[in-house]
Write a protein that holds these residues in place. Structure first.
Motif, PDB file in Angstrom:
ATOM      1  N   UNK A 114      42.063  51.682  35.440  1.00  0.00           N
ATOM      2  CA  UNK A 114      42.542  52.957  34.940  1.00  0.00           C
ATOM      3  C   UNK A 114      41.463  53.826  34.316  1.00  0.00           C
ATOM      4  N   UNK A 115      40.244  53.359  34.306  1.00  0.00           N
ATOM      5  CA  UNK A 115      39.175  54.110  33.654  1.00  0.00           C
ATOM      6  C   UNK A 115      38.829  55.403  34.376  1.00  0.00           C
ATOM      7  N   UNK A 116      38.125  56.282  33.693  1.00  0.00           N
ATOM      8  CA  UNK A 116      37.737  57.570  34.263  1.00  0.00           C
ATOM      9  C   UNK A 116      36.342  57.530  34.881  1.00  0.00           C
ATOM     10  N   UNK A 117      35.648  56.422  34.734  1.00  0.00           N
ATOM     11  CA  UNK A 117      34.324  56.302  35.315  1.00  0.00           C
ATOM     12  C   UNK A 117      34.218  54.996  36.093  1.00  0.00           C
ATOM     13  N   UNK A 118      33.127  54.844  36.834  1.00  0.00           N
ATOM     14  CA  UNK A 118      32.956  53.669  37.676  1.00  0.00           C
ATOM     15  C   UNK A 118      32.915  52.394  36.845  1.00  0.00           C
ATOM     16  N   UNK A 119      33.581  51.352  37.345  1.00  0.00           N
ATOM     17  CA  UNK A 119      33.565  50.064  36.650  1.00  0.00           C
ATOM     18  C   UNK A 119      32.157  49.471  36.602  1.00  0.00           C
ATOM     19  N   UNK A 120      31.277  49.936  37.486  1.00  0.00           N
ATOM     20  CA  UNK A 120      29.926  49.369  37.583  1.00  0.00           C
ATOM     21  C   UNK A 120      29.105  49.610  36.321  1.00  0.00           C
ATOM     22  N   UNK A 121      29.542  50.555  35.489  1.00  0.00           N
ATOM     23  CA  UNK A 121      28.828  50.803  34.233  1.00  0.00           C
ATOM     24  C   UNK A 121      28.935  49.608  33.299  1.00  0.00           C
ATOM     25  N   UNK A 122      30.084  48.926  33.304  1.00  0.00           N
ATOM     26  CA  UNK A 122      30.333  47.849  32.350  1.00  0.00           C
ATOM     27  C   UNK A 122      30.540  46.483  32.990  1.00  0.00           C
ATOM     28  N   UNK A 123      30.553  46.414  34.348  1.00  0.00           N
ATOM     29  CA  UNK A 123      30.851  45.163  35.032  1.00  0.00           C
ATOM     30  C   UNK A 123      29.856  44.911  36.165  1.00  0.00           C
ATOM     31  N   UNK A 124      29.532  43.631  36.356  1.00  0.00           N
ATOM     32  CA  UNK A 124      28.713  43.206  37.489  1.00  0.00           C
ATOM     33  C   UNK A 124      29.612  42.593  38.555  1.00  0.00           C
ATOM     34  N   UNK A 125      29.363  42.923  39.813  1.00  0.00           N
ATOM     35  CA  UNK A 125      30.179  42.405  40.912  1.00  0.00           C
ATOM     36  C   UNK A 125      29.419  41.324  41.677  1.00  0.00           C
ATOM     37  N   UNK A 126      30.069  40.173  41.871  1.00  0.00           N
ATOM     38  CA  UNK A 126      29.482  39.095  42.674  1.00  0.00           C
ATOM     39  C   UNK A 126      29.767  39.367  44.152  1.00  0.00           C
ATOM     40  N   UNK A 127      29.062  38.670  45.029  1.00  0.00           N
ATOM     41  CA  UNK A 127      29.323  38.785  46.453  1.00  0.00           C
ATOM     42  C   UNK A 127      30.726  38.261  46.762  1.00  0.00           C
ATOM     43  N   UNK A 128      31.461  38.936  47.650  1.00  0.00           N
ATOM     44  CA  UNK A 128      32.803  38.455  48.004  1.00  0.00           C
ATOM     45  C   UNK A 128      32.749  37.046  48.584  1.00  0.00           C
ATOM     46  N   UNK A 129      33.807  36.279  48.358  1.00  0.00           N
ATOM     47  CA  UNK A 129      33.895  34.944  48.951  1.00  0.00           C
ATOM     48  C   UNK A 129      35.299  34.715  49.482  1.00  0.00           C
ATOM     49  N   UNK A 130      35.418  33.847  50.484  1.00  0.00           N
ATOM     50  CA  UNK A 130      36.721  33.516  51.053  1.00  0.00           C
ATOM     51  C   UNK A 130      37.149  32.138  50.574  1.00  0.00           C
ATOM     52  N   UNK A 131      38.385  32.059  50.088  1.00  0.00           N
ATOM     53  CA  UNK A 131      38.901  30.804  49.563  1.00  0.00           C
ATOM     54  C   UNK A 131      40.426  30.843  49.556  1.00  0.00           C
ATOM     55  N   UNK A 132      41.061  29.756  50.022  1.00  0.00           N
ATOM     56  CA  UNK A 132      42.519  29.636  50.025  1.00  0.00           C
ATOM     57  C   UNK A 132      43.207  30.790  50.755  1.00  0.00           C
ATOM     58  N   UNK A 133      42.553  31.304  51.799  1.00  0.00           N
ATOM     59  CA  UNK A 133      43.149  32.372  52.583  1.00  0.00           C
ATOM     60  C   UNK A 133      42.981  33.758  51.991  1.00  0.00           C
ATOM     61  N   UNK A 134      42.226  33.871  50.902  1.00  0.00           N
ATOM     62  CA  UNK A 134      42.001  35.155  50.254  1.00  0.00           C
ATOM     63  C   UNK A 134      40.517  35.518  50.287  1.00  0.00           C
ATOM     64  N   UNK A 135      40.239  36.803  50.270  1.00  0.00           N
ATOM     65  CA  UNK A 135      38.892  37.298  49.988  1.00  0.00           C
ATOM     66  C   UNK A 135      38.866  37.678  48.517  1.00  0.00           C
ATOM     67  N   UNK A 136      37.954  37.072  47.770  1.00  0.00           N
ATOM     68  CA  UNK A 136      37.896  37.262  46.326  1.00  0.00           C
ATOM     69  C   UNK A 136      36.689  38.114  45.941  1.00  0.00           C
ATOM     70  N   UNK A 137      36.953  39.119  45.106  1.00  0.00           N
ATOM     71  CA  UNK A 137      35.909  39.933  44.492  1.00  0.00           C
ATOM     72  C   UNK A 137      35.952  39.632  42.999  1.00  0.00           C
ATOM     73  N   UNK A 138      34.863  39.109  42.460  1.00  0.00           N
ATOM     74  CA  UNK A 138      34.823  38.715  41.050  1.00  0.00           C
ATOM     75  C   UNK A 138      33.863  39.604  40.271  1.00  0.00           C
ATOM     76  N   UNK A 139      34.339  40.110  39.147  1.00  0.00           N
ATOM     77  CA  UNK A 139      33.534  40.929  38.243  1.00  0.00           C
ATOM     78  C   UNK A 139      33.319  40.188  36.930  1.00  0.00           C
ATOM     79  N   UNK A 140      32.131  40.335  36.381  1.00  0.00           N
ATOM     80  CA  UNK A 140      31.818  39.766  35.067  1.00  0.00           C
ATOM     81  C   UNK A 140      31.337  40.890  34.154  1.00  0.00           C
ATOM     82  N   UNK A 141      31.732  40.857  32.881  1.00  0.00           N
ATOM     83  CA  UNK A 141      31.368  41.959  31.972  1.00  0.00           C
ATOM     84  C   UNK A 141      29.894  41.911  31.584  1.00  0.00           C
TER      85      UNK A 141
END
Length: 205
Positions: A114-141
């Motif tokens: 819901x933020x007004x700016x890009x999440x990339x300012x406060x979060x780091x994104x890991x490379x997507x991975x496939x597991x249990x039939x899902x593609x997972x995108x994980x962010x860390x603060x």
């Protein structure tokens, strides 16, 4: 615990078409302006044992900054953000807690959705991975004092169906999304809150 869960999550999740796994989250955030749906939420302790009963409810949001998150069972509770203030109503206690959205949302998981700016300012994104039939995108603060250690978005058949929040102490919240609608036109009245008659109203500075 209920209020902590509410503030930990807040909001969620549409259907959009994507071309590459790395595009999933970015396109989701860029393309979805309003949505509504239902959810199931299960909270686990650090050792993996359930911390409380399975919770169910509904949600609506209008980006940026407005959302309604309602628990219907086992205990009715609602959180409403009108863009400037967040209202948390505990029906059992008939108590409303009010706080500034400006102070509560930034650098929280809610800022991703819901933020007004890009999440990339406060979060780091890991490379997507496939597991249990899902593609997972994980962010860390990026902040060391963040309330969560990671937030993971699970996509299946190009649809966002799951979120996993891992707390700073190892606790985990699993969300499963259903009945998702992204073609809704939500009235501004959806995000207005009036305290029920006789409710205790507590302002949190």
């Amino acid at each position: 615990m209920k209020k902590a869960s509410l503030l930990a999550i807040t909001g969620l999740f549409p259907f959009v078409v994507f071309s590459q796994p790395s595009d999933l989250l970015n396109n989701f955030l860029n393309e979805t302006k309003q949505a509504s749906g239902a959810f199931e939420q299960q909270t686990f302790q650090k050792d993996g044992k359930p911390a409380e009963e399975l919770q169910e409810g509904t949600f609506s949001f209008s980006r940026p900054g407005k959302f309604v998150w309602t628990y219907t069972s086992p205990y009715p509770q609602r959180m409403v953000c009108d863009g400037s203030r967040i209202y948390i109503w505990d029906e059992d206690l008939n108590q409303v807690t009010v706080r500034s959205a400006k102070g509560a949302i930034p650098k929280s998981p809610a800022s991703i959705l819901f933020g007004t700016q890009s999440y990339k300012k406060d979060w780091n994104a890991a490379q997507p991975k496939q597991e249990d039939g899902y593609i997972w995108i994980t962010l860390t603060p990026k902040a060391k004092d963040a309330s969560v250690s990671s937030v993971s978005f699970g996509f299946k058949s190009e649809k966002l169906e799951k979120l996993i929040f891992v707390g700073s102490m190892g606790e985990k919240i699993n969300l499963t999304i259903s009945d998702l609608k992204t073609d809704v036109q939500l009235s501004p009245e959806t995000f207005k809150f009036t305290a029920p008659k006789g409710a205790d109203v507590i302002e949190v500075k």
